[in-house]
Design a protein around this motif. Structure first.
Motif: not given
Length: 219
Positions: A52-77
């Motif tokens: 459902w969503a993705q982006g980047t996170a800063s780790v140790g002076g660099g960036t790594v991609p992060v992502e989340a599926d629908g179950g991680a965002v909300t388990g209600v549906p």
């Protein structure tokens, strides 16, 4: 002098049923509700497992991609889709007021799942939590946040469940319910005597005793 016949005159089937227009409409609404409910729940369950969503996170002076599926965002549906499927089946096991209540639950399940999916389409909490886990910094946030179309697809499937519930509320009283014809075919019907075999007749039992046989013994 003539005789008056006491045999009732057969009436047309539509007249005995109280009108033939309701039956076809009931069958069409039943088929539509089953199709929409099952299809909507399938769409919700499948699309909730997508990214459902993705982006980047800063780790140790660099960036790594992060992502989340629908179950991680909300388990209600997902949870409400399962409730909706159960209500779709249960609507045929109850009648009258119980059917109305179950149909209402079906509609509410679809409405709640759609609302949760729409709210999750812009949520960043799951990605922030993932960024904090990866970086070890509880205050870490996600940069370059983007969302996919899957939350809206999930909401569309939930709306199909809502429509199925509305159809059940409107036309459910004309739908069939589980009854005697759904019982096991092999179960004996009440009030119908079991046919007697030849070995059960008293005269055959006496004849067997005269021959020195034991009629109670099974071969």
């Amino acid at each position: 002098m003539g005789y008056v016949s006491a045999v009732p005159v057969p009436q047309p089937r539509a007249a005995r049923a109280g009108g033939g227009a309701a039956a076809p409409g009931g069958r069409r609404s039943l088929a539509a509700a089953l199709l929409l409910g099952a299809l909507g729940a399938t769409v919700v369950l499948l699309s909730s497992g997508q990214i459902w969503a993705q982006g980047t996170a800063s780790v140790g002076g660099g960036t790594v991609p992060v992502e989340a599926d629908g179950g991680a965002v909300t388990g209600v549906p997902t949870a409400l889709a399962i409730v909706g499927l159960a209500a779709l089946v249960a609507v045929f096991a109850v009648r009258r007021t119980g059917r109305t209540l179950v149909a209402g639950l079906l509609a509410l399940s679809g409405a709640g799942a759609a609302a949760a999916a729409f709210l999750g389409a812009s949520d960043s909490g799951a990605l922030d939590a993932e960024a904090a886990r990866i970086s070890g910094d509880t205050s870490a946030t996600v940069a370059h946040l983007t969302h996919s179309a899957w939350p809206y697809i999930t909401a569309g499937g939930a709306l199909l469940i809502l429509v199925a519930g509305l159809l059940a509320l409107r036309f459910g009283t004309s739908w069939p319910a589980m009854g005697g014809r759904y019982e096991r075919a092999g179960a004996p019907r009440a009030g119908r005597p079991t046919p007697r075999t030849a070995a059960d007749r008293p005269e055959d039992l006496w004849k067997a005793l005269d021959r020195g046989e034991d009629p109670t013994r099974e071969d």
